[in-house]
Enzyme design. Structure first.
Site, PDB file in Angstrom:
ATOM      1  N   CYS A  69      -7.330  21.729  17.953  1.00  0.00           N
ATOM      2  CA  CYS A  69      -7.449  21.892  19.325  1.00  0.00           C
ATOM      3  C   CYS A  69      -6.941  20.847  20.388  1.00  0.00           C
ATOM      4  CB  CYS A  69      -8.671  22.125  19.887  1.00  0.00           C
ATOM      5  SG  CYS A  69      -9.226  23.907  19.114  1.00  0.00           S
ATOM      6  N   GLY A  71       0.921  -0.992  -0.185  1.00  0.00           N
ATOM      7  CA  GLY A  71       0.043   0.016  -0.013  1.00  0.00           C
ATOM      8  C   GLY A  71       0.826   1.241   0.023  1.00  0.00           C
TER       9      GLY A  71
HETATM   10  N1  LLP Z   1      -2.226  -6.103   3.808  1.00  0.00           N
HETATM   11  C1  LLP Z   1      -2.800  -6.136   4.829  1.00  0.00           C
HETATM   12  C2  LLP Z   1      -3.497  -7.075   5.391  1.00  0.00           C
HETATM   13  C3  LLP Z   1      -2.554  -4.919   5.777  1.00  0.00           C
HETATM   14  O1  LLP Z   1      -3.272  -5.050   6.784  1.00  0.00           O
HETATM   15  C4  LLP Z   1      -1.922  -3.986   5.248  1.00  0.00           C
HETATM   16  C5  LLP Z   1      -1.822  -2.792   6.111  1.00  0.00           C
HETATM   17  C6  LLP Z   1      -1.348  -3.760   4.021  1.00  0.00           C
HETATM   18  C7  LLP Z   1      -1.200  -5.063   3.214  1.00  0.00           C
HETATM   19  C8  LLP Z   1      -0.577  -2.761   3.549  1.00  0.00           C
HETATM   20  O2  LLP Z   1       0.655  -2.250   4.245  1.00  0.00           O
HETATM   21  P1  LLP Z   1       1.718  -1.244   3.671  1.00  0.00           P
HETATM   22  O3  LLP Z   1       2.352  -2.006   2.489  1.00  0.00           O
HETATM   23  O4  LLP Z   1       0.880  -0.073   3.392  1.00  0.00           O
HETATM   24  O5  LLP Z   1       2.541  -1.300   4.719  1.00  0.00           O
HETATM   25  N2  LLP Z   1      -2.178   3.555   9.248  1.00  0.00           N
HETATM   26  C9  LLP Z   1      -0.792   3.040   9.684  1.00  0.00           C
HETATM   27  C10 LLP Z   1      -0.490   1.548   8.529  1.00  0.00           C
HETATM   28  C11 LLP Z   1      -1.733   0.730   8.817  1.00  0.00           C
HETATM   29  C12 LLP Z   1      -1.438  -0.555   7.908  1.00  0.00           C
HETATM   30  C13 LLP Z   1      -2.649  -1.153   8.120  1.00  0.00           C
HETATM   31  N3  LLP Z   1      -2.321  -2.526   7.199  1.00  0.00           N
HETATM   32  C14 LLP Z   1       0.355   4.193   9.264  1.00  0.00           C
HETATM   33  O6  LLP Z   1      -0.351   5.158   8.888  1.00  0.00           O
HETATM   34  O7  LLP Z   1       1.437   3.892   9.297  1.00  0.00           O
END
Ligand code: LLP
Length: 447
Positions: free
Chosen positions: A377, A294
Site C-alpha cells: 500500500c 558482497g
Molecule cells: N564493506 C563495507 C564496510 C560495507 O559497508 C559494504 C556495504 C560492503 C563492504 C559491501 O559492499 P558491496 O560489495 O556489496 O557493494 N543496500 C544497498 C547497499 C548498501 C551497501 C552497504 N555497505 C543496496 O541495496 O544497494
C-alpha cells in the site's frame, strides 16, 4: 545458447525457462510465489574467480564476504567452505556466522554504532578484526578486551573524502559521511594517543569502503591513493605500521542486459599495482591487502519469481501489471531508484489466460510496454517502470533478475505480508533454504 541470455545461468528450451538447470515454472508451483531463487553454482563460480584474480594472484591477501548483502546459514556455510572470511555488522549477523561454523578469526566486525553488547560478543568470540569507526570505540574495545583478558586486533575505518559515482544512499566515502574516521591531523593524533593508552588493542591497519554498485575503478583508485598517503604519514610521523589494508567492497554487477560490469580483476589489479608502487616509493613493507565484496558475489546469482495478479490499463497513460510481491521483498527500486530486468517465465497452472493457450507464454503474444507494480500500500511500490513484456496476463509467472543481493536481506513485513521462501539451486536440483513465513510467524513475539 546460454551466452545470449541475461542473466548468466538462464536458459530457454522449448519455451521453458531454466535457471541453473532448474525449471522456473516448476519452482513456482512447488514452492509458491513470491519466491527467492539463488544459484549456488553462480556463487561458487564467483568465489572461484575471486580466488583466481585476487587471492592466488597476490600472496598474503584475504577476502571477506560482506554478508549484509545476503545472509542465511546456508550461504554462510558455502562461504566458509569456499575459504572466505565474513564481514558482519551486527550481533545478529555475528551470531549467525558463528552458528554456521565460520572461524571467528576469519570474521571482521563493522558498524558505526556498535553497542556494548555487540562489542562484548565480538571480543568474547575472538573475532579476527574489529573495524573501528570512532574514537570512543577504541576505549570501549580496550575495556572489553581487558575484561576478557585478550588482545583485540583492530583496523581504523577511514573516510578518504572521495565521492563515488553511485546513488547517494549507497555512497560512503565522501567527507560528510556517517561512516569512518576523517583524515584530519588533529583527529589522527587523538587516535594514535588512544592506541598508546590501550594495551589490549592491537592496531593492524586501515580500512576504507567508498560505496556500492560501482561500475568503474576510478573512485577506488582515488581513495586508495589518499589512504596510502595517510599510511605513509602514520609510519613516518607516528611510527605506526599499516600492516593490513582492507579496501572494502563496492564492485558493481549487471542489473540490465545492456549493463557492462568490469571483471573483478579490473578493480583489484590496478589497486594492487598502486599498493606495490607505493611500497617501493616509500620504502615501506607491502601491507596484507583485503577486499570485502558482497553484491558482486551474490547479486547476479539470485532472481525473484512473482505471480501476476492483475493487469490494469489506464488508456493513453500506462498499463500496470500488479504482482504478489514488491517493496516488502525488494525495497531497492523504492529506496534507490534501482532498475531491474524482468521476463515472463511461465504460468500458474489452471489459470485462465485471456490470450490463446498456456503454450503461448513466451511466443504467441505481442510485446507491450508495461509497469510492474508491487502489492504494497504505497504508490512508490513500483518494481520496474516501462519494461517490454509479451502481453502479460493474470497467472503469469514473472522473474525479476539480479535480486541476489540486498533483497532478502532488506525484506520487511510491511502490510503483514509473510517473507517469501528461498530456494538454493545446485546441479539441476533445488533445496528449500528458508521456508516461507506463516501468518503465525508474523504474530510471534507479540504479547
Ligand atoms: N564493506 C563495507 C564496510 C560495507 O559497508 C559494504 C556495504 C560492503 C563492504 C559491501 O559492499 P558491496 O560489495 O556489496 O557493494 N543496500 C544497498 C547497499 C548498501 C551497501 C552497504 N555497505 C543496496 O541495496 O544497494
Amino acid at each position: 545458447m546460454e551466452s545470449a541470455l541475461f542473466p548468466e545461468g538462464l536458459t530457454v528450451e522449448d519455451s521453458h525457462s531454466y535457471f541453473d538447470g532448474v525449471e522456473l515454472e516448476t519452482l513456482a508451483h512447488e514452492y509458491g510465489t513470491p519466491l527467492y531463487v539463488v544459484s549456488e553454482t553462480i556463487i561458487r563460480r564467483r568465489c572461484e574467480e575471486l580466488r583466481r584474480s585476487f587471492l592466488e594472484r597476490y600472496p598474503g591477501t584475504r577476502a571477506y564476504y560482506a554478508s549484509k548483502a545476503f545472509q542465511t546459514l546456508d550461504m554462510l556455510r558455502i562461504i566458509r567452505d569456499e575459504g572466505l572470511g565474513v564481514d558482519v555488522v551486527s550481533g545478529g549477523e555475528l551470531y549467525a556466522a558463528l552458528r554456521a561454523g565460520v572461524d571467528p578469526s576469519a570474521i571482521i566486525f563493522h558498524g558505526n554504532a556498535k553497542t556494548d553488547h555487540e562489542l562484548k560478543m565480538a571480543v568474547e568470540a575472538g573475532v579476527g578484526r574489529i573495524a573501528v569507526d570512532n574514537l570512543e570505540e577504541v576505549y570501549r574495545i580496550e575495556r572489553e578486551a581487558a575484561r576478557v583478558g585478550t588482545k583485540q586486533t583492530i583496523l581504523f575505518r577511514v573516510t578518504p573524502g572521495v565521492d563515488s559515482h553511485t546513488h547517494r544512499f549507497i555512497s560512503t566515502g565522501s567527507l560528510d559521511s556517517k561512516f569512518g574516521i576523517p583524515l584530519e591531523p588533529a583527529e589522527t593524533a587523538r587516535y594514535v594517543q588512544a592506541l598508546r593508552a590501550c594495551h589490549h588493542v592491537e592496531f593492524a591497519g586501515l580500512h576504507f569502503h567508498i560505496g556500492s554498485q560501482l561500475l568503474e575503478n576510478t573512485s577506488h583508485l582515488a581513495a586508495l591513493r589518499i589512504v596510502l598517503r595517510f599510511a605513509a604519514r602514520l609510519a613516518k610521523e607516528f611510527g605506526l605500521d599499516v600492516r593490513e589494508l582492507n579496501m572494502g567492497g563496492g564492485y558493481g554487477i549487471r542489473y540490465l542486459p545492456e549493463d557492462k560490469a568490469p571483471a573483478l580483476s579490473e578493480f583489484v589489479a590496478p589497486l594492487m599495482a598502486m599498493v606495490h608502487a607505493w611500497s617501493a616509493e616509500e620504502g615501506l613493507p607491502i601491507p596484507a591487502c583485503a577486499i570485502e565484496p558482497g553484491r558482486w558475489i551474490v547479486g547476479e546469482a539470485g532472481l525473484t519469481l512473482y505471480q501476476v495478479i492483475a493487469v490494469k490499463e489506464i488508456p493513453g497513460i500506462r498499463t500496470y501489471v500488479a504482482v504478489d510481491g514488491g517493496m516488502g521483498d525488494n525495497i531497492r527500486p523504492a529506496l534507490y531508484d534501482a532498475h531491474y530486468h524482468a521476463a515472463i517465465v511461465g504460468r500458474i497452472r489452471g489459470q485462465r489466460c485471456a490470450v490463446e493457450s498456456d503454450e503461448a507464454v513466451a511466443s504467441g503474444r505481442s510485446p507491450r510496454i508495461v509497469t510492474i507494480a508491487g502489492r504494497y500500500c504505497e504508490s512508490g511500490d513500483i518494481l520496474v517502470r516501462d519494461v517490454s513484456l509479451p502481453d502479460p496476463q493474470p497467472g503469469d509467472i514473472l522473474a525479476l533478475f539480479s535480486t541476489g543481493a540486498y533483497c532478502f536481506a532488506m525484506a520487511s513485513n510491511y502490510n503483514r505480508v509473510p517473507r517469501p521462501a528461498l530456494v538454493m539451486l545446485k546441479d539441476g536440483a533445488a533445496r528449500l533454504s528458508v521456508r516461507r513465513q506463516t501468518y503465525e510467524d508474523l504474530c510471534s513475539g507479540e504479547q
